[in-house]
Design an enzyme around this catalytic site. Structure first.
Site, PDB file in Angstrom:
ATOM      1  N   LYS A 186     -29.117 -80.608 -50.046  1.00  0.00           N
ATOM      2  CA  LYS A 186     -30.566 -80.614 -50.249  1.00  0.00           C
ATOM      3  C   LYS A 186     -30.911 -80.915 -51.707  1.00  0.00           C
ATOM      4  CE  LYS A 186     -31.287 -79.297 -45.992  1.00  0.00           C
ATOM      5  NZ  LYS A 186     -31.672 -80.284 -44.960  1.00  0.00           N
ATOM      6  N   ASN A 187     -32.190 -81.237 -51.932  1.00  0.00           N
ATOM      7  CA  ASN A 187     -32.641 -81.507 -53.305  1.00  0.00           C
ATOM      8  C   ASN A 187     -32.318 -80.340 -54.225  1.00  0.00           C
ATOM      9  OD1 ASN A 187     -33.960 -83.343 -51.523  1.00  0.00           O
ATOM     10  ND2 ASN A 187     -35.399 -83.846 -53.151  1.00  0.00           N
TER      11      ASN A 187
END
Length: 364
Positions: A186-187
């Site tokens: 994920k970011n």
């Protein structure tokens, strides 16, 4: 792979000294469950998101599940959501005994179509779960206006959108609750499973905290059936190290988008749409082309990672067959027949993007 979908190792090495020191300190403290790093991260994340409460949980799936439980959603209730998302979004609805109602998507943003949401509301509808897919915010002001008028709850699925915002207001701060994933890719990712629930409601926050810890407010006293879903202390160390860099990470993901558009111009590939609703943070870089399989074969032959998100829409999955018999969602089905994902991560260099683009051009 010569070029991976995401390079977690490079990001780790940029923060290695801080992360390693934090993990060693946590090991020395031996405060492993809901320890000081979890508490500090919850405060720091809440401040970043602009919400009163951020509650660390075991995964993004758990975040969705506990959010629905806190709202009291259960058997007999319907929850409207998108079929173009990871299965966890709809799994959480089934976990609480409710029925997922899938509606079609916008062909440009790939997000849930709000006109379709309105048309799907019945007297059984209790909530809507919008997914900020691939990092593109759903039009939350419009959705909130619709849901407020109909008395519906909103649980934002922010698994792919940490740092995305609409006019400075972060995803996860619009709905009754927001659900975040910290899966490694994920970011904002940790080094295992992790998740978080955001809310401005004191009552809902208290319920989520109780559900995540065996239904207990006081140790060995249990007033409801709960779960074991606590953000790990060591994962909180990693997240605390990365959180101050999230805006920089996301800015570089937008740089990658612009670079792809520079080198893939004129190929006929439909690249990610940027609308005027909010700031896209490009968790995935998903494009459309009718000759998708030819493109993927060429990329793989040249050791360039690629993927299909998602090969089967949720309304066509066997697990939801009983809920979706005969359901046709033409835009979703068309998008999924052409959609493919290219590598995207903050450290992806221009020369690698050019190589990817050259490979695609040769294939076409």
């Amino acid at each position: 792979m010569k070029i991976p979908m995401v390079d977690l190792k490079e990001q780790y090495h940029s923060l290695k000294e801080q992360i390693d020191a934090g993990i060693i300190a946590a090991m020395e403290s031996s405060a492993f469950i809901l320890g000081p790093n979890v508490q500090a991260f919850e405060q720091e994340a809440a401040a970043y998101l602009g919400v009163k409460h951020a509650i660390g949980v075991g995964s993004g799936t758990d975040a969705l599940h506990l959010a629905l439980l806190a709202l009291g959603i259960g058997p007999g209730d319907e929850v409207i959501t998108t079929p173009f998302t990871f299965v966890a979004t709809a799994e959480a609805i089934k976990y609480v005994g409710a029925t997922p109602v899938f509606v079609d998507i916008n062909p440009d943003t790939f997000n849930i179509d709000l006109t379709c949401v309105e048309a799907a509301i019945t007297d059984k509808t209790r909530a809507v779960i919008p997914v900020h897919l691939f990092g593109q915010p759903v039009d939350m002001p419009a959705l909130k206006t619709l849901c407020d008028a109909r008395g519906l709850n909103i649980v934002e699925d922010c698994a792919q959108s940490f740092g995305a915002h609409i006019d400075g207001k972060q995803t996860g701060s619009f709905g009754d609750l927001g659900a975040f994933s910290f899966f490694p890719s994920k970011n904002l990712g940790c080094y295992g499973d992790g998740g978080m629930v955001s809310t401005n409601s004191d009552e809902l926050a208290a319920l989520v905290k109780q559900y995540r810890n065996h239904g207990s407010k006081v140790q060995y006293h249990h007033s409801l059936v709960g779960y074991t879903s606590r953000l790990d202390e060591l994962q909180a160390v990693v997240l605390r190290a990365k959180l101050p860099h999230i805006d920089s990470y996301n800015a570089n993901r937008r740089r990658v988008d612009q670079t792809y558009k520079k080198y893939l111009a004129g190929t006929g590939i439909k690249m990610p749409h940027l609308d005027d609703v909010g700031l896209h943070v490009f968790h995935q870089y998903c494009c459309l082309h009718p000759e998708r399989d030819k493109i993927l074969a060429a990329l793989r032959a040249n050791d360039i990672a690629c993927a299909i998100y998602y090969p089967v829409p949720l309304h066509k999955q066997e697990v939801f067959a009983q809920d979706c018999a005969g359901l046709s969602l033409p835009i979703t089905e068309s998008v999924m027949s052409q959609c493919f994902a290219l590598p995207v991560y903050p450290e992806l260099s221009e020369d690698k993007i050019q190589l990817i683009a050259d490979t695609i051009k040769s294939a076409l």
